[in-house]
Motif scaffolding. Structure first.
Motif, mmCIF file in Angstrom:
data_model
loop_
_atom_site.group_PDB
_atom_site.id
_atom_site.type_symbol
_atom_site.label_atom_id
_atom_site.label_comp_id
_atom_site.label_asym_id
_atom_site.label_seq_id
_atom_site.Cartn_x
_atom_site.Cartn_y
_atom_site.Cartn_z
ATOM 1 N N ASP A 1 1.397 5.902 12.931
ATOM 2 C CA ASP A 1 -0.055 6.028 13.035
ATOM 3 C C ASP A 1 -0.397 6.687 14.366
ATOM 4 O O ASP A 1 0.482 7.237 15.030
ATOM 5 C CB ASP A 1 -0.752 4.668 12.863
ATOM 6 C CG ASP A 1 -0.351 3.653 13.926
ATOM 7 O OD1 ASP A 1 0.361 4.018 14.879
ATOM 8 O OD2 ASP A 1 -0.768 2.483 13.802
ATOM 9 N N VAL B 1 6.147 2.753 9.874
ATOM 10 C CA VAL B 1 4.968 3.560 9.571
ATOM 11 C C VAL B 1 4.567 4.255 10.860
ATOM 12 O O VAL B 1 4.783 3.736 11.953
ATOM 13 C CB VAL B 1 3.791 2.714 9.026
ATOM 14 C CG1 VAL B 1 4.094 2.195 7.646
ATOM 15 C CG2 VAL B 1 3.449 1.582 9.944
ATOM 16 N N SER C 1 0.825 -1.204 0.000
ATOM 17 C CA SER C 1 0.000 0.000 0.000
ATOM 18 C C SER C 1 0.864 1.261 0.000
ATOM 19 O O SER C 1 1.912 1.318 0.639
ATOM 20 C CB SER C 1 -0.896 -0.010 1.248
ATOM 21 O OG SER C 1 -1.426 1.250 1.491
ATOM 22 N N ASN C 2 0.389 2.294 -0.711
ATOM 23 C CA ASN C 2 1.085 3.581 -0.702
ATOM 24 C C ASN C 2 1.143 4.184 0.692
ATOM 25 O O ASN C 2 2.038 4.964 0.996
ATOM 26 C CB ASN C 2 0.403 4.566 -1.653
ATOM 27 C CG ASN C 2 0.870 4.389 -3.074
ATOM 28 O OD1 ASN C 2 1.773 3.613 -3.348
ATOM 29 N ND2 ASN C 2 0.239 5.105 -3.983
ATOM 30 N N THR C 3 0.201 3.836 1.546
ATOM 31 C CA THR C 3 0.213 4.336 2.922
ATOM 32 C C THR C 3 1.512 3.922 3.607
ATOM 33 O O THR C 3 2.111 4.700 4.349
ATOM 34 C CB THR C 3 -0.989 3.774 3.719
ATOM 35 O OG1 THR C 3 -2.176 4.029 2.978
ATOM 36 C CG2 THR C 3 -1.094 4.389 5.079
ATOM 37 N N GLY D 1 3.326 7.180 2.552
ATOM 38 C CA GLY D 1 2.435 7.952 3.414
ATOM 39 C C GLY D 1 1.187 8.475 2.747
ATOM 40 O O GLY D 1 0.381 9.140 3.382
ATOM 41 N N LYS D 2 0.992 8.209 1.454
ATOM 42 C CA LYS D 2 -0.210 8.681 0.758
ATOM 43 C C LYS D 2 -1.348 7.713 1.018
ATOM 44 O O LYS D 2 -1.213 6.514 0.805
ATOM 45 C CB LYS D 2 0.036 8.783 -0.749
ATOM 46 C CG LYS D 2 1.023 9.849 -1.134
ATOM 47 C CD LYS D 2 1.197 9.878 -2.636
ATOM 48 C CE LYS D 2 2.254 10.890 -3.040
ATOM 49 N NZ LYS D 2 2.557 10.814 -4.470
ATOM 50 N N ASN D 3 -2.472 8.235 1.448
ATOM 51 C CA ASN D 3 -3.635 7.396 1.739
ATOM 52 C C ASN D 3 -4.594 7.452 0.552
ATOM 53 O O ASN D 3 -5.734 7.860 0.672
ATOM 54 C CB ASN D 3 -4.305 7.860 3.029
ATOM 55 C CG ASN D 3 -5.216 6.814 3.615
ATOM 56 O OD1 ASN D 3 -5.308 5.703 3.102
ATOM 57 N ND2 ASN D 3 -5.903 7.174 4.681
ATOM 58 N N ASP D 4 -4.105 7.017 -0.632
ATOM 59 C CA ASP D 4 -4.905 7.106 -1.854
ATOM 60 C C ASP D 4 -5.457 5.758 -2.307
ATOM 61 O O ASP D 4 -6.062 5.650 -3.366
ATOM 62 C CB ASP D 4 -4.088 7.747 -2.977
ATOM 63 C CG ASP D 4 -2.803 6.998 -3.295
ATOM 64 O OD1 ASP D 4 -2.589 5.906 -2.731
ATOM 65 O OD2 ASP D 4 -2.011 7.512 -4.097
#
Length: 183
Positions: A127, A125, A54-56, A60-63
């Motif tokens: 959060d 990551v 995942s890009n997240t 860091g992009k939440n797309d």
């Protein structure tokens, strides 16, 4: 507007010799002070495979989008990744060219697309609970069906070891893996 500085000029030969001696001394100290950091080459488990990530996690992009993530190291259920892309540059920085190891990844002419690894180590990551290691469960479908050679693995690690943040990122990876293991 700033004034342009005049270039420095030595007043005499003694000053030139003193400056040269000082640079030589500093260079010798730097060479002997410590050996350069090198990422270790490890094989097995999920290492040296590219997964959909995942890009997240990667940037860091939440797309909701995904990209390839190459697993460089794995410990205690945590992984250290490098993002795999088809772009030769990321901003001003050149990406590391690699052989495309997915045999069905073809361009419009039927040739394998160019592949690159971004010069960045991804080890955590952040959060709402703070900084955590990247769990193996974040890895989705494996993308590669061909394998890296030992020479290719070593070249990639050598390139990534030259990053100014490589040693600090690797230490963080080890610390987060140790924290997760509770030891």
């Amino acid at each position: 507007m700033k004034k342009k500085r005049k270039p420095f000029k030595c007043k005499n030969e003694a000053q030139k010799r003193a400056i040269r001696a000082n640079y030589a001394r500093m260079s010798a100290e730097n060479k002997t002070s410590k050996s350069p950091f090198k990422l270790p080459l490890k094989n097995g488990e999920h290492r040296w495979n590219i997964y959909r990530v995942s890009n997240t996690v990667l940037n860091g992009k939440n797309d909701g989008d995904v990209h390839g993530g190459l697993v460089l190291d794995e410990e205690n259920g945590n992984v250290m990744l490098a993002q795999v892309t088809h772009s030769p540059r990321k901003g001003k920085r050149n990406n590391i060219p690699i052989r495309n190891i997915k045999s069905t990844d073809l361009d419009k002419d039927g040739k394998l697309k160019e592949s690159y690894i971004e010069r960045r180590l991804i080890v955590s990551v952040t959060d709402k609970d703070g900084e955590k290691g990247i769990d193996i469960e974040k890895l989705n479908k494996q993308l590669n069906d061909l394998q890296f050679t030992e020479a290719e693995k070593q070249r990639i690690l050598d390139e990534l070891s030259h990053l100014s943040t490589a040693e600090e990122r690797y230490k963080l990876f080890k610390e987060l893996a140790k924290r997760k293991g509770g030891t």
